[in-house]
Design a protein around this motif. Sequence first.
Motif, PDB file in Angstrom:
ATOM      1  N   ILE A 282       0.844  -1.204   0.000  1.00  0.00           N
ATOM      2  CA  ILE A 282       0.000   0.000   0.000  1.00  0.00           C
ATOM      3  C   ILE A 282       0.876   1.251   0.000  1.00  0.00           C
ATOM      4  CG2 ILE A 282      -1.690   1.317   1.322  1.00  0.00           C
ATOM      5  CD1 ILE A 282      -2.862  -1.146  -0.061  1.00  0.00           C
ATOM      6  N   ALA A 283       1.949   1.241   0.769  1.00  0.00           N
ATOM      7  CA  ALA A 283       2.824   2.422   0.851  1.00  0.00           C
ATOM      8  C   ALA A 283       3.437   2.745  -0.505  1.00  0.00           C
ATOM      9  CB  ALA A 283       3.911   2.193   1.890  1.00  0.00           C
ATOM     10  N   THR A 284       3.925   1.734  -1.210  1.00  0.00           N
ATOM     11  CA  THR A 284       4.533   1.989  -2.523  1.00  0.00           C
ATOM     12  C   THR A 284       3.480   2.394  -3.547  1.00  0.00           C
ATOM     13  OG1 THR A 284       4.408  -0.397  -3.023  1.00  0.00           O
ATOM     14  CG2 THR A 284       6.487   0.444  -2.111  1.00  0.00           C
ATOM     15  N   THR A 307      -7.149   3.452  -1.230  1.00  0.00           N
ATOM     16  CA  THR A 307      -6.832   2.166  -1.845  1.00  0.00           C
ATOM     17  C   THR A 307      -7.694   1.060  -1.242  1.00  0.00           C
ATOM     18  OG1 THR A 307      -5.105   1.555  -0.259  1.00  0.00           O
ATOM     19  CG2 THR A 307      -4.456   2.953  -2.123  1.00  0.00           C
ATOM     20  N   LEU A 308      -7.865   0.012  -1.992  1.00  0.00           N
ATOM     21  CA  LEU A 308      -8.636  -1.154  -1.537  1.00  0.00           C
ATOM     22  C   LEU A 308      -7.691  -2.332  -1.424  1.00  0.00           C
ATOM     23  CD1 LEU A 308     -11.454  -2.220  -0.817  1.00  0.00           C
ATOM     24  CD2 LEU A 308     -11.781  -2.787  -3.236  1.00  0.00           C
ATOM     25  N   LYS A 309      -7.440  -2.728  -0.180  1.00  0.00           N
ATOM     26  CA  LYS A 309      -6.543  -3.848   0.102  1.00  0.00           C
ATOM     27  C   LYS A 309      -7.343  -5.141   0.061  1.00  0.00           C
ATOM     28  CE  LYS A 309      -3.946  -3.336   3.714  1.00  0.00           C
ATOM     29  NZ  LYS A 309      -3.552  -3.274   5.147  1.00  0.00           N
ATOM     30  N   ILE A 393      -8.540   2.623  -5.655  1.00  0.00           N
ATOM     31  CA  ILE A 393      -7.331   2.208  -6.360  1.00  0.00           C
ATOM     32  C   ILE A 393      -6.990   0.825  -5.836  1.00  0.00           C
ATOM     33  CG2 ILE A 393      -4.901   2.707  -6.831  1.00  0.00           C
ATOM     34  CD1 ILE A 393      -5.484   5.641  -6.104  1.00  0.00           C
ATOM     35  N   THR A 394      -6.924  -0.148  -6.715  1.00  0.00           N
ATOM     36  CA  THR A 394      -6.724  -1.516  -6.250  1.00  0.00           C
ATOM     37  C   THR A 394      -6.023  -2.336  -7.327  1.00  0.00           C
ATOM     38  OG1 THR A 394      -7.845  -3.390  -5.171  1.00  0.00           O
ATOM     39  CG2 THR A 394      -8.961  -2.396  -7.062  1.00  0.00           C
TER      40      THR A 394
END
Length: 602
Positions: A282-284, A307-309, A393-394
């Motif tokens: 997620i960080a990158t 973002t969607l993890k 964003i995924t």
Amino acid sequence: MDNALRRGGGRRLRCAPVITRLSHLFLRTLRDDPADAEVPSHKLLVRAGYVRRIAPGVYSWLPLGLKVLRKIEDVVREEMNGIGAQEISLPALLPRDPYETTNRWTEYGDALFRLQDRKGADYLLGPTHEELFALTVKGEYNSYKDLPVALYQIQTKYRDEERPRAGILRGREFIMKDSYSFDLDEDGLKASYNAHREAYQRIFDRLGVKYVIVAATSGAMGGSASEEFLADSPVGEDTYVICRESGYAANVEAVITPAPEAQPIEGRPEAVVHDTPHTPTIATLVEWANAAGIAEQYGRPVTAADTLKNVMVKLRHPDGKTEIVGIGIPGDREVDDKRLGASIEPAEVELLTEADFAANPFLVKGYIGPKALQENGIRYLVDPRVVTGTSWITGADSEGKHVVGLLAGRDFTPDGTIEAAEVRDGDPSPDGRGTLVSARGIEIGHIFQLGYKYTDAFEVDVLGENGKPVRLIMGSYGVGISRMVAVIAEQQHDEKGLRWPAEIAPFDVHVVIANKDEAARAGAEDVVSGLHARGMDVLFDDRTASPGVKFKDAELLGMPWVLVIGRGWAEGKVELRNRFTGEAEEIPADSAVETVVAKIRG
């Protein structure tokens, strides 16, 4: 028949309890903490000689510990009897069949102690007794006139904890009070539930426990309207949240995430797949998005919350079948294992192995998205915040690729929601009246409305007033008796040792002879005899040990009052110490008995 019985005309003669002398008490105190002790209660209860470890999660209760345990039982028993509950005792060794009927022989998994008798019949050591209580009522009652009824027991339970810890706080063998109400309808169940709730408040108030009542899940027992009583403690394994503004409180497993309003889909830009090399985290991904100008579409910097993890887990169901499931949560959150476990019970969670990924090549580590999951029949559950019209964003299901602007409800449709994401300080309260803050606690009681799960399983019916069968409805109510000893030790100790509330202290007063003067020793004997005659339960340190050793032991053992008879005896004075406040006062020796009795009886 012995002579004593003959002389008593068949009545057994009673002996007055003797004064407990430390020189004869089965007790050895320790100066050093046990090597395996992690929390204060474990260290102190072992050092003070209240309990001794036999095996991981298995402890013996020595005389002082057993006295505390029995006094807690007495408080619980008085309050249960006070609401009309009746005590019974069921076996701990139980046959397999009732637990097969409810499927808990399988659902309990490895936590169940299973064994066979010499004929090969299956048994278990009871972790809980819903089945047996339901069958007991079924076997005895058949008319609505018999109801309502509440039954309870105080009994040893067994659970094969994978990692027993913290001494008697989490063991494999422990003592519980479990009670069950049986009513004709839901109104009756609510009345039984409320009666138990109020009884529990009286119990914990009498024991001097600082606690909070929180909304909870029912776990493997099933049911609804569930609340836990949690004792405040930094070493607690349970995390709960509270809203200071409204008073809302819940175990984190029971927190319902407020879902945002759905957003319109019409006119929204299409989702776009981007090359995002070297962005498996997620960080990158966030770093890439802001460097690539994606922030301009948002009118602000992109954050992990955009973002969607997608977390992949494997569920093992009670029937042995396994299922791969995708869980989508906002990228600024982590999965809370306890919340996830509570959401998927009775299934168990396992991590995917390399073999699982190899067998499912559409699962591209670091780049998993909803599209491939749903195209390949993988059930996809999302956080409640993922509502229709939210943009994410995924992963784009290809190495080094992500999709921007993926809309829930247009580009993917989840199979349902799941409460698996962590709850954080500052999150909105489910009641809409403030924000949440977290704290830690130890579960000391759990009450919930079981409903019909077990009475349906065993067809527990009685004839109603109209002559037709009525299915009984159950409530379940537990208190950790042995755990309560550790909980009180956790909350009440200081750097010197234990500090027991008067209600459950092993003795009312600890009398210490602080010198070897014969007159003082004789005077101590007289004072102790006087206290004993007035009904006081006295621990008398008559040993020849040094005063320093005796004082350290008195502080470690934790009686609420310590009476020191030493050099002041010659001047007609003794010292009375309050273990809770640390205050000490000199009192006249000739009125010591009356003064101590007055202090103890308030």
